[in-house]
Design a protein around this motif. Structure first.
Motif, mmCIF file in Angstrom:
data_model
loop_
_atom_site.group_PDB
_atom_site.id
_atom_site.type_symbol
_atom_site.label_atom_id
_atom_site.label_comp_id
_atom_site.label_asym_id
_atom_site.label_seq_id
_atom_site.Cartn_x
_atom_site.Cartn_y
_atom_site.Cartn_z
ATOM 1 N N THR A 174 0.840 -1.192 0.000
ATOM 2 C CA THR A 174 0.000 0.000 0.000
ATOM 3 C C THR A 174 0.875 1.242 0.000
ATOM 4 O O THR A 174 1.872 1.314 0.729
ATOM 5 N N LEU A 175 0.526 2.228 -0.834
ATOM 6 C CA LEU A 175 1.314 3.454 -0.974
ATOM 7 C C LEU A 175 0.684 4.562 -0.132
ATOM 8 O O LEU A 175 -0.531 4.775 -0.180
ATOM 9 N N ALA A 176 1.524 5.243 0.628
ATOM 10 C CA ALA A 176 1.044 6.328 1.488
ATOM 11 C C ALA A 176 0.553 7.499 0.645
ATOM 12 O O ALA A 176 0.989 7.687 -0.497
ATOM 13 N N PRO A 177 -0.347 8.316 1.185
ATOM 14 C CA PRO A 177 -0.809 9.490 0.434
ATOM 15 C C PRO A 177 0.304 10.505 0.279
ATOM 16 O O PRO A 177 1.254 10.550 1.063
ATOM 17 N N GLY A 178 0.163 11.317 -0.751
ATOM 18 C CA GLY A 178 1.138 12.379 -1.010
ATOM 19 C C GLY A 178 0.431 13.609 -1.506
ATOM 20 O O GLY A 178 -0.811 13.705 -1.459
ATOM 21 N N ARG A 181 -2.532 13.351 -3.954
ATOM 22 C CA ARG A 181 -2.636 11.923 -4.246
ATOM 23 C C ARG A 181 -3.175 11.192 -3.035
ATOM 24 O O ARG A 181 -2.667 11.336 -1.923
ATOM 25 N N MET A 183 -4.170 7.798 -0.735
ATOM 26 C CA MET A 183 -3.524 6.529 -0.453
ATOM 27 C C MET A 183 -3.956 5.505 -1.487
ATOM 28 O O MET A 183 -5.124 5.446 -1.876
ATOM 29 N N ARG A 184 -3.029 4.675 -1.930
ATOM 30 C CA ARG A 184 -3.320 3.720 -2.988
ATOM 31 C C ARG A 184 -3.198 2.298 -2.447
ATOM 32 O O ARG A 184 -2.174 1.939 -1.857
ATOM 33 N N VAL A 185 -4.252 1.533 -2.667
ATOM 34 C CA VAL A 185 -4.304 0.147 -2.200
ATOM 35 C C VAL A 185 -4.482 -0.753 -3.415
ATOM 36 O O VAL A 185 -5.418 -0.555 -4.202
ATOM 37 N N ASP A 297 -5.792 -4.457 4.654
ATOM 38 C CA ASP A 297 -4.448 -4.800 4.179
ATOM 39 C C ASP A 297 -3.661 -5.363 5.356
ATOM 40 O O ASP A 297 -2.995 -4.629 6.093
#
Length: 355
Positions: A174-178, A181, A183-185, A297
């Protein structure tokens, strides 16, 4: 409004006073007094306006709205609900109009806030003892029992199970928010099993006691009860009321007798059938779903259990009792509305059968 201006003028009112009484600008008063003086009653009608005439008559608009307020099955259409394109197509096929666009239909429906593509579900009350059971639970939330305030050594526990919490191991991290953008799951995942989360919530002290189990059942629920009842202040309390729904783990008088036999100061209180919304622990479960489980997740079930237990500690450190505002008066109003709704539904059904 125009007629009222003329009538007030006939009574000798000034333009300024008429404007105040009619709630319009004084120039509007002058306009309609002048038109009535020149043209009489016909002067109060709208003048012909330039531009393209209306493409649809008010009757056509009303017919489309009436069609939208019918179930598609009643019209013979093989649809579960209407959409604006389907309504436009049906209007043309019925000869209501030679052509009408979906956007035009949408604009017509918006005038009366008609939204046939939406639906809500309800369930009729089937528990003959609904009022008495619901009133007992609401009285406990309000801190009373049989017309008397609860004592300092009496407690109210709301308990239930949250079933099938899965451990979904995502195939990519899972990618942290930026910046700009979310958060990407990752959509794909591997299944790591599921567990049940049992929780008991002290309604007035805002304290949660939870445990995870491989599955629900009588034994897991009794383990949760023992976890609570064997610690203070519940072990030495005069009475501890356990509010539960009608799930198989704690259903009926048998469950009440089982609880009383294990802990004589415990009293099992069932919500009415199909009324789990009266169980305050469901609010806590909704918090868990939003803050702990979603997005799902987890590497394995052990991580699920660890996070749930850690969240309990975090929650108990700052929690305040829920502001429960549904009272017995609200219950009476709800039941009265449901009675009217049931009567209307039965009358409508009888009319359909007669037709």
């Amino acid at each position: 409004m125009r007629a009222r201006i003329v009538l007030l003028a006939a009574r000798g009112r000034s333009n300024a006073r008429i404007a105040v009484e009619a709630g319009v600008h004084v120039d509007t008063v002058r306009t309609w007094r002048s038109r009535f003086a020149d043209l009489g009653l016909s002067g109060l009608a709208d003048r012909k306006r330039p531009g393209r005439p209306a493409a649809f008559t008010p009757i056509q608009v009303a017919q489309v709205k009436a069609l939208a307020c019918q179930l598609p099955a009643e019209t013979g259409a093989p649809l579960s609900h209407w959409s604006c394109p389907e309504l436009a197509r049906e209007a043309v096929s019925r000869g209501i109009a030679t052509f009408v666009s979906a956007s035009t239909v949408r604009r017509w429906l918006a005038q009366d806030a008609i939204k046939p593509w939406q639906y809500r579900s309800w369930i009729f009350i089937t528990d003959p003892d609904f009022r008495r059971k619901a009133t007992r639970v609401l009285d406990l939330y309000a801190g009373t029992w049989q017309g008397r305030p609860l004592g300092s050594d009496e407690y109210v526990i709301s308990a239930d199970e949250k079933t099938s919490i899965q451990a979904r191991c995502r195939c990519h991290p899972t990618l942290a928010p930026g910046q700009a953008r979310a958060m990407r799951v990752n959509h794909t995942y591997g299944r790591g099993g599921a567990l049940a989360y049992l929780a008991a919530y002290d309604v007035h002290r805002a304290t949660v006691f939870g445990r995870t189990e491989p599955r629900t059942g009588i034994d897991p629920f009794m383990d949760l009860v023992a976890q609570v009842m064997r610690q203070e202040p519940y072990a030495s309390a005069k009475r501890v009321f356990w509010v539960v729904d009608n799930g198989s783990s704690h259903r009926g008088q048998t469950a009440a007798d089982r609880l009383a036999a294990a802990f004589p100061n415990a009293v099992l209180m069932h919500t009415p059938v199909h009324a789990s919304w009266l169980n305050q622990v469901e609010i806590y479960f909704s918090v868990v779903q939003r803050k702990v489980v979603s997005p799902n997740d987890f590497t394995d079930l052990a991580q699920v259990g660890d996070r749930l237990r850690a969240f309990e500690d975090r929650y108990n450190a700052t929690a305040q009792p829920f502001q429960w505002k549904f009272t017995t008066s609200d219950l009476d109003n709800l039941l009265a509305r449901l009675d009217r709704h049931t009567a209307d539904h039965q009358e409508e059904s009888s009319l359909r059968l007669t037709a």
